[in-house]
Design a protein around this motif. Structure first.
Motif, PDB file in Angstrom:
ATOM      1  N   LEU A 160       0.819  -1.200   0.000  1.00 55.47           N
ATOM      2  CA  LEU A 160       0.000   0.000   0.000  1.00 55.47           C
ATOM      3  C   LEU A 160       0.860   1.259   0.000  1.00 55.47           C
ATOM      4  N   GLU A 161       0.377   2.271  -0.719  1.00 57.01           N
ATOM      5  CA  GLU A 161       1.026   3.573  -0.709  1.00 57.01           C
ATOM      6  C   GLU A 161       0.878   4.189   0.671  1.00 57.01           C
ATOM      7  N   GLY A 162       1.943   4.836   1.153  1.00 58.15           N
ATOM      8  CA  GLY A 162       1.892   5.451   2.472  1.00 58.15           C
ATOM      9  C   GLY A 162       2.162   6.938   2.486  1.00 58.15           C
ATOM     10  N   ASN A 163       2.641   7.516   1.351  1.00 61.90           N
ATOM     11  CA  ASN A 163       2.949   8.952   1.291  1.00 61.90           C
ATOM     12  C   ASN A 163       3.825   9.384   2.462  1.00 61.90           C
ATOM     13  N   LEU A 164       4.795   8.563   2.788  1.00 58.45           N
ATOM     14  CA  LEU A 164       5.619   8.800   3.958  1.00 58.45           C
ATOM     15  C   LEU A 164       6.320  10.155   3.903  1.00 58.45           C
ATOM     16  N   ASP A 165       6.944  10.466   2.767  1.00 57.78           N
ATOM     17  CA  ASP A 165       7.680  11.730   2.660  1.00 57.78           C
ATOM     18  C   ASP A 165       6.744  12.928   2.796  1.00 57.78           C
ATOM     19  N   GLY A 166       5.535  12.798   2.239  1.00 59.07           N
ATOM     20  CA  GLY A 166       4.581  13.895   2.331  1.00 59.07           C
ATOM     21  C   GLY A 166       4.150  14.153   3.760  1.00 59.07           C
ATOM     22  N   PHE A 167       3.902  13.095   4.531  1.00 60.88           N
ATOM     23  CA  PHE A 167       3.519  13.263   5.936  1.00 60.88           C
ATOM     24  C   PHE A 167       4.678  13.835   6.749  1.00 60.88           C
ATOM     25  N   GLY A 218       4.120  15.034  13.910  1.00 56.29           N
ATOM     26  CA  GLY A 218       4.173  14.997  15.366  1.00 56.29           C
ATOM     27  C   GLY A 218       2.956  14.283  15.956  1.00 56.29           C
ATOM     28  N   ASP A 219       1.769  14.554  15.371  1.00 54.84           N
ATOM     29  CA  ASP A 219       0.552  13.863  15.819  1.00 54.84           C
ATOM     30  C   ASP A 219       0.661  12.371  15.561  1.00 54.84           C
ATOM     31  N   PHE A 220       1.198  11.996  14.413  1.00 54.24           N
ATOM     32  CA  PHE A 220       1.355  10.579  14.082  1.00 54.24           C
ATOM     33  C   PHE A 220       2.294   9.893  15.076  1.00 54.24           C
ATOM     34  N   GLU A 221       3.333  10.590  15.468  1.00 53.81           N
ATOM     35  CA  GLU A 221       4.283   9.987  16.413  1.00 53.81           C
ATOM     36  C   GLU A 221       3.596   9.710  17.753  1.00 53.81           C
ATOM     37  N   LEU A 222       2.804  10.654  18.222  1.00 57.46           N
ATOM     38  CA  LEU A 222       2.073  10.444  19.476  1.00 57.46           C
ATOM     39  C   LEU A 222       1.083   9.284  19.349  1.00 57.46           C
ATOM     40  N   MET A 263       4.859   3.950  12.543  1.00 58.13           N
ATOM     41  CA  MET A 263       4.415   5.197  11.924  1.00 58.13           C
ATOM     42  C   MET A 263       4.187   5.000  10.421  1.00 58.13           C
ATOM     43  N   ARG A 264       4.961   4.127   9.813  1.00 56.68           N
ATOM     44  CA  ARG A 264       4.716   3.814   8.399  1.00 56.68           C
ATOM     45  C   ARG A 264       3.360   3.135   8.244  1.00 56.68           C
ATOM     46  N   PHE A 265       3.033   2.219   9.161  1.00 58.21           N
ATOM     47  CA  PHE A 265       1.714   1.596   9.129  1.00 58.21           C
ATOM     48  C   PHE A 265       0.615   2.657   9.246  1.00 58.21           C
TER      49      PHE A 265
END
Length: 547
Positions: free
Chosen positions: A141-148, A156-160, A182-184
């Motif tokens: 699945l695409e995760g748009n990691l760099d964009g996030f 920061g919200d994702f990390e929490l 966080m990638r998930f």
């Protein structure tokens, strides 16, 4: 394991990345695919107590709903509609989740988690507390990691959220584990669908890797419906073999800048015709290939779609965007249904009213909020009927040209129920005591409200059978109401004419009867809506007076 495309479709890649392509023709309303084995399907946090946590049927744990829900005896957090769902959920995930909710209660005093945190925790728990990718395979699945990552606040919200999911799920936390979690979370955010339906109370997220292949367009060819633990993909317009299947990830009737903001977390800018040429809803409706399907609807005058009676000379798309932003910045319509808030919204929408652009947001929502508020108000319920008729004839058909779309069907059901309510007042002689608008009282006194309800229910049953599942609650209710109406004694002639029209809308005698006994009173009632709105929202009268 990589997903496989549903029958009649194929996976492909193109300018918009991975996509779903039709390998056969699909007609409007036809079922393209059903997705009943999702990777994730769960209610949102606040809805955990009102939704079966496995089949996702909305019910009540208070005993007053047709679906009675009982809580898990272990955690008391998850609820179920019966032992079958409870056992299935226990096997799938809740055996691990049950202990997790105990830790949550001990740490926070609450028995629920924010939806993305619970979704990520389920992924971690499903993988036996090891950091393995549930979305792996040759085509992850695409995760748009760099964009996030580029959005500091979102990251920061994702990390929490990831830290909370790892803590409560009991997964060992370290730097590598947090990075993978966080990638998930990015993959969930990018690919999961919101199941929100305010009318039914349905909410939560749904993630199926095959469905996630469907790309976005603000002029989509298909739409998604949710029914319990399944999602259906249906054609909104004709789809030809070899054509890409698209859906709208957002509410696509909003101004372009609002749509772009809604797509921000998907990290792309839509290049559909609606966005490229900044088309309004009337321009999109004019070119719709399904206009002709409205010959069996509450707006059978197809010229209303192709040549709308609007005047755009005094308003620009920039002004429309400014109106929309002002309404939502100043009045928070989703939070405030007071008459004062409605008055503020109406004043801001006056340029749209003057242009007769009734289908352009935020004007339809302004009317809808007031109508919804009045429907449950003993004093104002009668006045909700003209507003509902107006929405169903002037707004909804332009916003959603396909008459089998659920929103249009539910709008007709609202009119049917309001007609049943006012019909009782008319027969008892109490209508004039409840309503001071002579036009409404006169129109309802002259109308055969039973015939109107019968015809409207035929529309609901016909269109609902095209665009929804057979067990859709709205469709089932309409069928039961229709059966009861058509069994009433003493109205065989009227009933036969309605049934003849439903069978063949072009039958001359039946069509004339429908236009005279159904369309005419509906349009008459709808014609009162602008003056009612003006009286209440501008002149501020406590009651609508026309005597």
């Amino acid at each position: 394991m990589a997903p496989t495309p549903p029958p009649g479709t194929a996976f492909s890649s193109g300018p918009h990345g991975r996509s779903l392509i039709a390998t056969q023709d699909f007609t409007p309303g036809s079922l393209i695919a059903t997705f009943s084995s999702p990777t994730l399907a769960l209610p949102d946090g606040p809805s955990m107590k009102t939704t079966c946590n496995y089949c996702l049927r909305v019910g009540s744990n208070e005993g007053f709903s047709p679906v009675s829900l009982k809580a898990c005896t272990g955690c008391k957090a998850a609820v179920y509609c019966g032992p079958i769902c409870q056992r299935a959920h226990w096997k799938a995930i809740h055996k691990a989740e049950c202990k997790m909710f105990g830790r949550i209660r001990e740490a926070t005093g609450k028995d629920w988690l924010p939806t993305p945190v619970r979704a990520l925790a389920q992924v971690l728990l499903t993988n036996d507390k090891t950091i393995r990718d549930p979305f792996d395979g040759d085509d992850p699945l695409e995760g748009n990691l760099d964009g996030f990552k580029a959005d500091e606040q979102v990251w920061g919200d994702f990390e929490l959220q990831a830290m909370a999911a790892m803590t409560y799920s009991g997964v060992f936390m370290n730097e590598d584990g947090l990075r993978v979690a966080m990638r998930f979370l990015c993959q969930i955010q990018t690919n999961a669908f919101n199941r929100l339906d305010a009318d039914t109370g349905m909410s939560g997220i749904f993630l199926d890797p095959a469905l996630a292949r469907v790309n976005h367009s603000c002029v989509p060819s298909a739409f998604i419906g949710f029914d319990k633990r399944a999602a259906t993909l249906r054609a909104e317009r004709p789809i030809k073999e070899g054509e890409e299947i698209t859906i709208s990830y957002i509410e696509n009737d909003k101004p372009r800048s609002v749509r772009r903001q809604g797509l921000r977390l998907y990290h792309f800018e839509c290049d559909c015709p609606r966005c490229l040429d900044d088309l309004d809803v009337y321009q999109v409706a004019q070119t719709s290939p399904v206009i002709s399907l409205n010959s069996f609807s509450l707006q059978p005058d197809l010229a209303k779609f192709r040549e709308p009676a609007i005047d755009k000379s005094g308003i620009s798309m920039k002004q429309i965007e400014d109106i929309y932003k002002a309404v939502y910045d100043q009045t928070k319509p989703e939070q405030d249904n007071s008459i004062e808030a409605a008055q503020a919204r109406w004043k801001l929408c006056k340029p749209l009213v003057e242009a007769k652009m009734w289908a352009v947001e935020p004007l339809p929502t302004t009317i809808l909020l007031l109508a919804t508020n009045w429907q449950t108000n003993y004093k104002w319920a009668v006045y909700a009927l003209p507003l509902a008729c107006f929405l169903a004839t002037h707004c909804d058909p332009i916003k959603l040209v396909a008459p089998f779309m659920s929103w249009r069907i539910k709008g007709i059901m609202v009119i049917t129920k309001l007609l049943a309510f006012t019909g009782e007042l008319t027969s008892s002689g109490d209508l004039a005591k409840r309503c001071t608008h002579e036009g409404i009282v006169g129109a309802l006194a002259m109308a055969d409200q039973v015939t109107m309800c019968q015809a409207l229910l035929h529309i609901v049953v016909h269109q609902g059978s095209i665009g929804a599942a057979e067990d859709w609650d709205v469709l089932k209710e309409a069928k039961m109401m229709l059966k009861d109406l058509e069994s009433l004694p003493g109205r065989q002639d009227e009933s036969n004419l309605v049934q003849a029209w439903a069978k063949d809308p072009e039958d001359l005698q039946a069509k004339a009867f429908f236009e005279s006994e159904v369309l005419k009173p509906v349009n008459t009632l709808a014609s009162f809506a602008p003056e009612i709105l003006e009286d209440v929202l501008i002149q501020g009268q406590g009651l609508v007076v026309r005597r």
